[in-house]
Scaffold this active site. Sequence first.
Site, PDB file in Angstrom:
ATOM      1  N   ASP A   1      51.659  21.933 -61.788  1.00  0.00           N
ATOM      2  CA  ASP A   1      51.865  23.344 -61.451  1.00  0.00           C
ATOM      3  C   ASP A   1      52.412  24.214 -62.598  1.00  0.00           C
ATOM      4  O   ASP A   1      53.317  25.026 -62.383  1.00  0.00           O
ATOM      5  CB  ASP A   1      52.795  23.468 -60.238  1.00  0.00           C
ATOM      6  CG  ASP A   1      52.234  22.806 -58.993  1.00  0.00           C
ATOM      7  OD1 ASP A   1      51.164  22.176 -59.076  1.00  0.00           O
ATOM      8  OD2 ASP A   1      52.882  22.911 -57.928  1.00  0.00           O
TER       9      ASP A   1
ATOM     10  N   ASP B   1      49.278  24.733 -57.546  1.00  0.00           N
ATOM     11  CA  ASP B   1      49.633  25.260 -56.243  1.00  0.00           C
ATOM     12  C   ASP B   1      48.577  26.336 -55.956  1.00  0.00           C
ATOM     13  O   ASP B   1      48.357  27.228 -56.789  1.00  0.00           O
ATOM     14  CB  ASP B   1      51.042  25.870 -56.358  1.00  0.00           C
ATOM     15  CG  ASP B   1      51.884  25.688 -55.123  1.00  0.00           C
ATOM     16  OD1 ASP B   1      51.725  24.679 -54.412  1.00  0.00           O
ATOM     17  OD2 ASP B   1      52.734  26.569 -54.874  1.00  0.00           O
TER      18      ASP B   1
ATOM     19  N   HIS C   1      47.389  28.484 -52.896  1.00  0.00           N
ATOM     20  CA  HIS C   1      47.608  28.857 -51.500  1.00  0.00           C
ATOM     21  C   HIS C   1      46.682  29.965 -51.009  1.00  0.00           C
ATOM     22  O   HIS C   1      46.364  30.889 -51.769  1.00  0.00           O
ATOM     23  CB  HIS C   1      49.047  29.362 -51.316  1.00  0.00           C
ATOM     24  CG  HIS C   1      50.112  28.353 -51.615  1.00  0.00           C
ATOM     25  ND1 HIS C   1      50.076  27.058 -51.158  1.00  0.00           N
ATOM     26  CD2 HIS C   1      51.284  28.475 -52.296  1.00  0.00           C
ATOM     27  CE1 HIS C   1      51.178  26.440 -51.552  1.00  0.00           C
ATOM     28  NE2 HIS C   1      51.919  27.255 -52.248  1.00  0.00           N
TER      29      HIS C   1
ATOM     30  N   SER D   1      54.251  28.800 -46.249  1.00  0.00           N
ATOM     31  CA  SER D   1      55.484  28.769 -47.049  1.00  0.00           C
ATOM     32  C   SER D   1      55.939  30.156 -47.484  1.00  0.00           C
ATOM     33  O   SER D   1      57.005  30.295 -48.080  1.00  0.00           O
ATOM     34  CB  SER D   1      55.286  27.895 -48.296  1.00  0.00           C
ATOM     35  OG  SER D   1      54.520  28.568 -49.285  1.00  0.00           O
TER      36      SER D   1
ATOM     37  N   HIS E   1      53.233  33.390 -53.628  1.00  0.00           N
ATOM     38  CA  HIS E   1      53.034  32.887 -54.992  1.00  0.00           C
ATOM     39  C   HIS E   1      51.756  32.056 -55.049  1.00  0.00           C
ATOM     40  O   HIS E   1      51.322  31.498 -54.038  1.00  0.00           O
ATOM     41  CB  HIS E   1      54.225  32.020 -55.426  1.00  0.00           C
ATOM     42  CG  HIS E   1      54.378  30.786 -54.583  1.00  0.00           C
ATOM     43  ND1 HIS E   1      55.011  30.786 -53.354  1.00  0.00           N
ATOM     44  CD2 HIS E   1      53.943  29.516 -54.764  1.00  0.00           C
ATOM     45  CE1 HIS E   1      54.955  29.579 -52.830  1.00  0.00           C
ATOM     46  NE2 HIS E   1      54.307  28.780 -53.656  1.00  0.00           N
TER      47      HIS E   1
ATOM     48  N   LYS F   1      46.294  22.001 -54.440  1.00  0.00           N
ATOM     49  CA  LYS F   1      47.071  21.538 -53.285  1.00  0.00           C
ATOM     50  C   LYS F   1      47.699  22.728 -52.582  1.00  0.00           C
ATOM     51  O   LYS F   1      47.787  23.812 -53.153  1.00  0.00           O
ATOM     52  CB  LYS F   1      48.158  20.565 -53.727  1.00  0.00           C
ATOM     53  CG  LYS F   1      49.163  21.220 -54.647  1.00  0.00           C
ATOM     54  CD  LYS F   1      50.202  20.247 -55.121  1.00  0.00           C
ATOM     55  CE  LYS F   1      51.180  20.912 -56.054  1.00  0.00           C
ATOM     56  NZ  LYS F   1      51.909  22.033 -55.448  1.00  0.00           N
TER      57      LYS F   1
ATOM     58  N   GLU G   1      52.518  23.000 -45.773  1.00  0.00           N
ATOM     59  CA  GLU G   1      53.118  22.964 -47.106  1.00  0.00           C
ATOM     60  C   GLU G   1      52.726  21.649 -47.754  1.00  0.00           C
ATOM     61  O   GLU G   1      52.572  20.631 -47.073  1.00  0.00           O
ATOM     62  CB  GLU G   1      54.647  23.073 -47.001  1.00  0.00           C
ATOM     63  CG  GLU G   1      55.387  23.046 -48.333  1.00  0.00           C
ATOM     64  CD  GLU G   1      54.940  24.128 -49.330  1.00  0.00           C
ATOM     65  OE1 GLU G   1      53.780  24.080 -49.795  1.00  0.00           O
ATOM     66  OE2 GLU G   1      55.762  24.997 -49.636  1.00  0.00           O
TER      67      GLU G   1
ATOM     68  N   ALA H   1      57.923  22.630 -60.180  1.00  0.00           N
ATOM     69  CA  ALA H   1      59.336  22.678 -60.520  1.00  0.00           C
ATOM     70  C   ALA H   1      59.930  21.294 -60.296  1.00  0.00           C
ATOM     71  O   ALA H   1      59.548  20.605 -59.367  1.00  0.00           O
ATOM     72  CB  ALA H   1      60.064  23.691 -59.628  1.00  0.00           C
TER      73      ALA H   1
ATOM     74  N   CYS I   1      57.863  20.348 -56.605  1.00  0.00           N
ATOM     75  CA  CYS I   1      56.563  19.662 -56.699  1.00  0.00           C
ATOM     76  C   CYS I   1      56.591  18.475 -57.647  1.00  0.00           C
ATOM     77  O   CYS I   1      55.878  17.488 -57.409  1.00  0.00           O
ATOM     78  CB  CYS I   1      55.478  20.667 -57.052  1.00  0.00           C
ATOM     79  SG  CYS I   1      55.199  21.806 -55.671  1.00  0.00           S
TER      80      CYS I   1
END
Length: 192
Positions: free
Chosen positions: A16, A58, A60, A66, A77, A102, A109, A137, A141
């Site tokens: 990420d 990430d 989304h 989330s 985000h 993902k 989540e 982070a 993750c």
Amino acid sequence: MNPPELRPTDALLIVDVQRDFCPGGALAVPDGDAVVPVLNQWIDAARDAGAAVFASRDWHPPDHVSFQEQGGPWPSHCVAETPGARFHPDLALPVSATIIDKGTDAGHEAYSAFEGTDLAAWLHAAGIERLWVGGLALDYCVRASVLDARRIAGLPVHLILSATRAVEVQPGDGSRALDDMRSAGAVTEAES
Ligand code: VGL
Ligand code: ZN
């Protein structure tokens, strides 16, 4: 830690390293962009060794569970296909890198790069014997991905401490995450 001599059966997992997780982004990790030059050295070492590179994103939908608008903990985000979801522009991913998206399901989540993805099967199919992990982070993750690499993939895992940063919503989250990963058998820079 400078990259060691990597083997063809090693893989680098970059978690990420996206604009939204870097300073100026929607969910910035303090000093998050500092991981980029370090990871670029590891990408070079992987290329020299013929080791595989995997990079998670990430990724989304706009109404992801989330997000705070949906009652979740995070500001919106890494919405798929938006600028904030792009990899950091200086991250020198090879064209051969395998990208893992993902958190793509609005209702679930997924902090781990193994969750809802084919990563474990790919690592197995590629004959990977050790995994080197960095990215963002540390306390979300990266932590979840390292724990799954141990528990699901059953691989030896090395966390590249110089190539990760914590978001630290609560002070101490970063060091607690390190404890969790070490307890699961992951090796960190200081020990390796
Ligand atoms: C992450 C919070 C929300 C991460 C992803 O990549 O660590 N953290 N979504
Ligand atoms: Zn997310």
